[in-house]
Write an enzyme that holds these catalytic residues in place. Structure first.
Site, PDB file in Angstrom:
ATOM      1  N   HIS A 156      13.312  94.239  43.941  1.00  0.00           N
ATOM      2  CA  HIS A 156      14.773  94.186  43.875  1.00  0.00           C
ATOM      3  C   HIS A 156      15.250  92.742  44.031  1.00  0.00           C
ATOM      4  CE1 HIS A 156      14.355  98.361  43.821  1.00  0.00           C
ATOM      5  NE2 HIS A 156      15.491  98.706  44.384  1.00  0.00           N
ATOM      6  N   LYS A 588      27.714 102.207  47.482  1.00  0.00           N
ATOM      7  CA  LYS A 588      28.606 101.728  46.432  1.00  0.00           C
ATOM      8  C   LYS A 588      29.571 102.829  45.997  1.00  0.00           C
ATOM      9  CE  LYS A 588      28.594 100.349  41.627  1.00  0.00           C
ATOM     10  NZ  LYS A 588      27.863 100.599  40.393  1.00  0.00           N
TER      11      LYS A 588
END
Length: 775
Positions: A156, A588
């Protein structure tokens, strides 16, 4: 350059003496490296840059203390810098804070542990607490023996530092630690000081930024650096200590015990990354095996040197002697080479034969030739059989229990690393599996329904059936072909390397049970699954990423396990069902409070659902480094899980900058893994029932449901505001992040709009964090 952010006197007065001493040692080492950096700046750039750095430091301190004139002067200095001077100034402070962070990592264990914990260690302290809680040694042994802890390395994009920089920082950390040894002479300290000067100069002259975006294979090589470091230099000592601690309370562990194994997504995570192809996965597996076999060969070479037992002094078992005669027939060149030196040393001979098979295995995999039974190894099981034979002979015949511990070290390395260092996992978006099934249905004149319930029924029947949907001549479009090629290459990899190199397929953006069944049916077309024939070479893992899916976790898992064909697939995989929980995307989607509460609720419902179906649940926590991505102390996160949900199993992602933070320095890696083990044992044995009664828990749930709903409403008001997107882009470096050469994966999903919905969760959180805005 000598920045020393001293704490307030009143804060230090409240600290115990041992913590004050540790804090003073930390600050002394920061001052030392800060001074060395100042000397480097003068040597490399001249007195002018050093004076600028010191002037900015002084003015900043005065301005923060309220001196308005200093603030004006500081603004004038910074405004008057040309681009080159500004870059060098920023690099100077960046380098300083890197050095300070390394020193902090070296001292952090001392700062975290009390003298008692430092003296006894985390695990012995835990065993003492378990005894006080009435836990029996047999219960402790049972959990330790079946513990499954898997840190999973991912690529990531939150690690911006190059490995060239990180390895130099690691060496500085080792030098700082070595310098604290009170036994060192003045000459030793001076030599360490000279090497520190060299490394700081090397660090200053090393480019901070990559000149090109890394490929998945580059990311894999970088990740393997940490895995090798831990497997060879950290894990064996940790397990040896745990074995001794367990023996102290009357326990023991299996000979081929491996409670910690690493996993990796690098080269297998295809979700939104067009650069991860079936060919890339194959290349990554090749690299993993080449480096894994090199590690094993090096360990066997050391073992040959150590295990010099002579048959003139100690006995060898008949089993060992018979195996040596068979080895001689199969590998005569080894006998010819070592008979004069080691004829009377059967243990050395056995290891030499094993080492030769490892070398031949490495050469076979590189050349792509067929396995030759007895001359090389198909997989690590063959080597483990030879090592366990050695151990039996030592213990049962020669009475060499103490010497056998040296073999145990190698057995544990091979058990944890096998030949591939880490288990590769594959991940793909759920929509991709449906695209393949849709086209395969169409080639057979069948309609693939759009309704999720109808899809579920059709896929369940298909999974239970025997007919293939495809043939050698079947063709599909590009994206579906990528999925078909992925599964075909996985089957070939298992045939070539052994069945344990890949064990899970993770389905991103799982909306319902039909998404998991679609992946299973797609894998069936490549021969990885055949329920009727008892074939189940892969496990399928739903990844619940958004709040809605987390809140529907019970329904998704219950429907899956109520589907007979899928339930049989789980039975064939050992009655273990893994579910991955997405921290980043749920944050999110719904904000921190709703994300964390939804995950907590989901864990409880998944635990109860798995229990009803007689299935062992393994939870995979997709945590990141920041709080918004589930970050925080791993020990606290594990022991705070709902009761009964750990049960000896912990699987967790290690992402981006967290990897170097936890595993770059040996002591940090040891401390991290020991805490993971301790937390897993503690959560399993001490969190077997709820801490509160049912009525109080229900009231707590009611309050948290209310808080979560209110928090999500306010968060969505912000998220859906028409000005948020332009504000986010203008006030954070998210657009610049997309252009940095820090990862192979694009910042946006391939299937998504240009707004926030199409942006990945990591740059979303990373962007806010870099601008110091906590949303």
């Amino acid at each position: 350059m000598d920045i020393d952010p001293a704490p307030r006197p009143d804060a230090r007065d409240a600290q115990p003496d041992w913590l004050v001493d540790a804090d003073q040692a930390l600050r002394a080492d920061i001052r030392w490296l800060g001074a060395e950096l100042g000397a480097t700046l003068i040597r490399q750039e001249g007195q002018g840059l050093y004076d600028l750095v010191e002037r900015v430091r002084r003015l900043t301190g005065e301005a923060r203390a309220g001196d308005a004139d200093a603030a004006v002067e500081l603004d004038g200095v910074l405004q008057g810098l040309d681009a080159g001077s500004g870059i060098r100034l920023v690099r100077a402070y960046t380098t300083y804070f890197r050095l300070a962070t390394v020193v902090e990592h070296v001292h952090l264990i001392d700062l975290l542990r009390s003298p008692e914990e430092a003296r006894n260690g985390w695990l012995p302290s835990l065993f003492a607490r378990l005894e006080g809680a009435g836990v029996t040694p047999e219960q402790v042994q049972d959990v330790v023996a079946r513990a499954e802890i898997r840190p999973v390395i991912t690529a990531h994009p939150t690690e911006v530092s190059r490995r060239s920089v990180l390895t130099k920082l690691a060496e500085l950390g080792a030098l700082v630690e070595r310098r604290s040894d009170p036994r060192l002479s003045t000459t030793d300290r001076d030599r360490i000081g000279r090497r520190v000067q060299e490394v700081v100069d090397e660090l200053w002259t090393t480019d901070d930024l990559r000149i090109a975006r890394p490929r998945p294979t580059d990311e894999a090589s970088a990740a393997l650096y940490y895995v090798e470091h831990v497997l060879a230099g950290v894990l064996p000592d940790l397990l040896d200590d745990l074995d001794a601690d367990l023996a102290g309370i009357g326990g023991a562990v299996p000979d081929d015990w491996a409670p910690i194994r690493f996993g990796s997504w690098i080269g297998g995570d295809r979700d939104g990354n067009p650069f991860v192809t079936a060919e890339v996965t194959e290349e990554v597996l090749d690299r993993m095996h080449d480096r894994g076999l090199a590690l094993v060969e090096a360990e066997l070479t050391e073992l040959v040197h150590d295990l010099s037992l002579s048959i003139r002094i100690v006995e060898a078992s008949e089993e060992l002697l018979v195996s040596l005669e068979a080895d001689r027939q199969l590998l005569p060149a080894v006998w010819d080479r070592y008979q004069l030196l080691n004829r009377e040393e059967p243990y050395r001979l056995k290891i030499s034969y094993a080492r030769e098979r490892v070398r031949r295995t490495r050469a076979r995999l590189a050349a792509g030739t067929a396995h030759q039974p007895g001359r090389d190894y198909l997989d690590a099981d063959g080597l483990l059989d030879d090592l366990l034979l050695l151990r039996r002979s030592l213990v049962e015949t020669a009475g060499q229990d103490v010497v056998a511990r040296r073999v145990d070290r190698v057995i544990r390395i091979v058990s944890a690393a096998r030949f591939h260092l880490a288990v590769l996992e594959v991940r793909e978006d759920s929509s991709r599996f449906h695209e393949l099934i849709d086209e395969l249905f169409a080639t057979n004149g069948l309609a693939y329904p759009d309704d999720p319930t109808e899809r579920l029924a059709v896929l369940a029947d298909e999974l239970a059936g025997h007919r293939p949907l495809s043939a050698i001549t079947t063709t599909v479009s590009d994206q579906p072909q990528r999925i078909a090629a992925m599964f075909s290459h996985l089957r070939e990899a298992m045939d070539r390397y052994g069945p344990r190199v890949v064990d899970t397929c993770i389905i991103s953006m799982t909306k319902g049970p039909q998404d998991v069944l679609a992946a299973a049916v797609a894998a069936r077309e490549s021969g990885l699954v055949d329920v009727g024939q008892g074939v189940a070479r892969l496990s399928f893992v739903p990844l619940l990423e958004t709040v809605d899916e987390l809140q529907d976790a019970e329904g998704i898992l219950d429907t899956l396990l109520s589907t007979p064909s899928y339930r049989e697939l789980v039975r064939l995989r050992g009655n273990v069902q893994e579910v991955m929980l997405g921290y980043s995307d749920s944050n999110k989607d719904g904000g921190v409070v709703t994300s964390q509460w939804s995950i907590h609720r989901a864990i409880r419902s998944l635990r109860d659902t798995a229990t009803r179906h007689g299935v062992h649940l393994r939870l995979f926590h997709g945590r990141g480094g920041s709080v918004g991505r589930g970050g925080g102390p791993a020990h606290d996160a594990i022991v705070s899980q709902p009761h009964g949900s750990v049960d000896g199993r912990v699987k967790i992602t290690e992402q981006g900058e967290v990897i170097a933070d936890k595993y770059l320095l040996r002591d940090r890696a040891r401390n991290n893994l020991e805490l993971l083990l301790a937390a897993t044992i503690e959560a399993t044995l001490l969190r077997t029932t709820a801490n509160v009664d049912a009525d109080r828990l229900a009231r707590y749930d009611e309050v948290m449901d209310l808080v979560s709903a209110a928090a999500r409403t306010r968060y969505r008001e912000l998220l859906d505001h028409p000005s948020l997107v332009p504000y986010f882009i203008a006030s954070t470096p998210v657009e610049e992040l997309a252009g940095l050469n820090i990862a192979s994966r694009p910042a946006r999903r391939q299937t998504g709009n240009a707004g926030i919905d199409g942006l990945r969760a990591i740059p979303w959180v990373f962007g806010w964090t870099q601008s110091r805005q906590v949303v």
